[in-house]
Design an enzyme around this catalytic site. Structure first.
Site, PDB file in Angstrom:
ATOM      1  N   SER A 240       0.841  -1.184   0.000  1.00  0.00           N
ATOM      2  CA  SER A 240       0.000   0.000   0.000  1.00  0.00           C
ATOM      3  C   SER A 240       0.875   1.232   0.000  1.00  0.00           C
ATOM      4  CB  SER A 240      -0.881   0.013   1.247  1.00  0.00           C
ATOM      5  OG  SER A 240      -0.105   0.344   2.375  1.00  0.00           O
ATOM      6  N   LYS A 241       0.231   2.352  -0.189  1.00  0.00           N
ATOM      7  CA  LYS A 241       0.993   3.606  -0.263  1.00  0.00           C
ATOM      8  C   LYS A 241       1.749   3.904   1.019  1.00  0.00           C
ATOM      9  CE  LYS A 241      -0.973   6.021  -4.054  1.00  0.00           C
ATOM     10  NZ  LYS A 241      -1.201   7.334  -4.627  1.00  0.00           N
ATOM     11  N   ARG A 242       1.328   3.247   2.073  1.00  0.00           N
ATOM     12  CA  ARG A 242       2.029   3.455   3.333  1.00  0.00           C
ATOM     13  C   ARG A 242       3.478   2.960   3.219  1.00  0.00           C
ATOM     14  NH1 ARG A 242      -1.827   3.517   7.131  1.00  0.00           N
ATOM     15  NH2 ARG A 242      -2.748   1.603   6.349  1.00  0.00           N
ATOM     16  N   ASP A 243       3.660   1.909   2.448  1.00  0.00           N
ATOM     17  CA  ASP A 243       4.994   1.318   2.324  1.00  0.00           C
ATOM     18  C   ASP A 243       5.837   2.018   1.270  1.00  0.00           C
ATOM     19  OD1 ASP A 243       4.431  -1.105   4.007  1.00  0.00           O
ATOM     20  OD2 ASP A 243       2.911  -1.345   2.458  1.00  0.00           O
TER      21      ASP A 243
END
Length: 466
Positions: A240-243
């Site tokens: 996800s964009k978190r990573d």
RNA sequence: GUCCCCAUCGUCUAGUCAGGCCAAGGACACCGCCCUUUCACGGCGGCGACGCCGGUUCGAAUCCGGCUGGGGACGCCA
């Protein structure tokens, strides 16, 4: 008729995702490896979320990565008549039924099941509803899955995976508005397009038995099916964009080369001995399902950067020059491709992992940068000012402004002062504003005599005003 | 919760299907040294893994079982 037909079937509800790109890559490589055909199909049956802009974004991503499709793009919205007919067939054959349960009711029942710690699924309430019961009411069409028995997925990568039919759901195949849903269209399309191998992410494994049942009900031959693991972020879990950035085109914007992305993606979940570097041609010749890993792999930007650095080192200077221009422009530099720019790029290719880094490092080739205060304090000392002036003078009368001539001239000046003088770093700081740069004489050659003399003199003046 | 999948260095992986060639190899990252006008590049070296328990076997990273851990799915999304 090619013996292998694969496809990539994204839904245009976002940019081409890194994970999607790898799915596409594996399918594309598999087709190429076996002299088969690769189809691109846009799964746009979700009218709510699909947009033409996302379709374009996916096409752009595929094109940028160099994955050419042999047929398509096909759009499911163009094929509604086919789905309607097939759904009709299912209905007529007693393999599907109309369901008048409302979404509100369904949601409520799902919650109740969860509360009872059961697997939430449709309870089959409308399975045996007489046809009249749906008259005048909005309804969906559901596939009638068998209640008993088991369905075996013969996965090409994992072997047989068995599901109890009782675990399966009566899934909706036509929505209230008559549009078809994924698990149904994917079967109809794969069958009617002659897809021989369905290779997709792990997240579809649970859908597969349901799809197998539809193949059977419709009398289609079942293709080879394989599920490879998902790409996880560094923290684990679906990427996800978190990573990390998940959009392929964002990597283009960050200064990655498409061949680096392809190489990296190919090595995520697949390997060929100890080899790390693969050209597209090699991949097309070597890719095999046997060497696809079964466990999820994490997206590690370090490895991508390393690969990108490798391909930057290998790329033509002219190509890099053309590619770096937009990055320079974005930094307010009015640059355009030229032999000079190509030479400038050559000095930086061994020290740049991305085009963005390269552009950052190139700024001083175009304009004098503000000097890093720490570097100035250490190297732009009062004693060096007269030396700068002397060098500037010597350089301006050099018959030829070549690296060899500069070096000789510099050497002579240092010798005259006793030979112990350290001039390289001070000059570097005066020229580039910092302590790290390509070879000093390369930098000077790129800057040109006039600019070198000017920067040395101006540095001298700044150190010792007046 | 239910079902399904997976399990080798921090990360990507080789080895697993055909058990001995593995006191587990390579790459990235990290650390050190060398090269060097700086930073890089390059070279050399270091750190670092078969999740656990049991079974089969002369012998298990490899086969089997359990456990633990991780992940995925459970939509009128795809």
């Amino acid at each position: 008729m090619p013996s292998v037909v694969t496809r990539f079937a994204p839904s245009p509800t976002g940019d081409l995702h890194i994970g999607g790109a790898r799915t596409a890559l594996f399918n594309w490589l598999y087709a190429r490896r076996h002299g088969g055909k690769f189809i691109l199909r846009i799964e746009d049956t979700d009218r709510e979320r699909s947009t033409p802009a996302f379709v374009q974004a996916i096409l752009d991503g595929m094109t940028w990565l160099g994955m050419r499709w042999d047929e398509g793009p096909f759009y499911q919205t163009d094929r509604m008549e086919i789905y309607r007919k097939e759904a009709e067939r299912l209905l007529a054959g007693g393999n599907a039924y109309r369901c008048v349960c409302t979404t509100g009711e369904l949601e409520q029942r799902r919650e109740e099941m969860k509360a009872r710690k059961e697997k939430p699924r449709y309870d089959g309430r409308c399975r045996n509803l007489p046809p009249e019961a749906s008259m005048g009411k909005p309804y969906v069409v559901r596939f009638k899955a068998p209640l008993a028995g088991r369905t075996v997925v013969r996965d090409m990568l994992r072997g047989d995976v068995t599901f109890e039919n009782g675990e399966l759901d009566d899934l909706v195949i036509l929505r209230t508005d008559g549009t078809p849903t994924y698990n149904f269209v994917v079967v109809v399309d794969d069958a009617s397009m002659g897809v021989t191998h369905v290779l997709r992410g792990d997240d579809h494994l649970n859908n597969t038995p349901k799809q197998l049942l539809i193949y059977e009900a419709l009398g289609y031959p079942v293709p080879g099916i394989g599920h490879f693991p998902l790409i996880h972020g560094m923290e684990g879990g679906k990427m996800s964009k978190r990573d990390a950035e998940t959009s392929v085109m964002k990597y283009k914007e960050m200064g990655y080369l498409p061949e680096a992305i392809v190489n990296y993606l190919a090595r995520l979940g697949w390997g060929h001995g100890d080899q790390e570097i693969f050209s597209v041609a090699e991949l097309q010749g070597l890719f095999s399902l046997e060497h696809v890993n079964l466990s999820p792999s994490r997206f590690d930007i370090n490895r991508l950067q390393n690969l990108n650095a490798h391909y930057i080192k290998e790329a033509d200077a002219e190509r890099l020059a053309a590619l770096v221009v937009p990055f320079l422009n974005a930094r307010g530099i009015d640059a355009s491709p030229s032999p000079w720019l190509a030479r400038a790029v050559s000095t930086l290719r061994e020290r740049s992992r991305t085009l963005a880094e390269m552009a950052d490092s190139m700024v001083y080739y175009f304009r004098e940068k503000e000097t890093d205060p720490k570097a100035a304090a250490k190297f732009l000392t009062p004693e060096i000012a007269p030396v700068f002036e002397e060098i500037a003078e010597a350089f301006s009368v050099l018959p030829e402004f070549s690296p060899a001539a500069m070096e000789a001239s510099l050497h002579a000046i240092v010798e005259k002062k006793g030979g112990a003088l350290k001039v390289h770093q001070p000059i570097r700081v005066a020229l580039t504003g910092g302590t790290a740069s390509p070879g000093l004489f390369d930098v000077m050659e790129i800057l040109g005599r006039e600019e070198v003399v000017r920067r040395l003199s101006s540095a001298a003046k700044r150190i010792r005003p007046g």
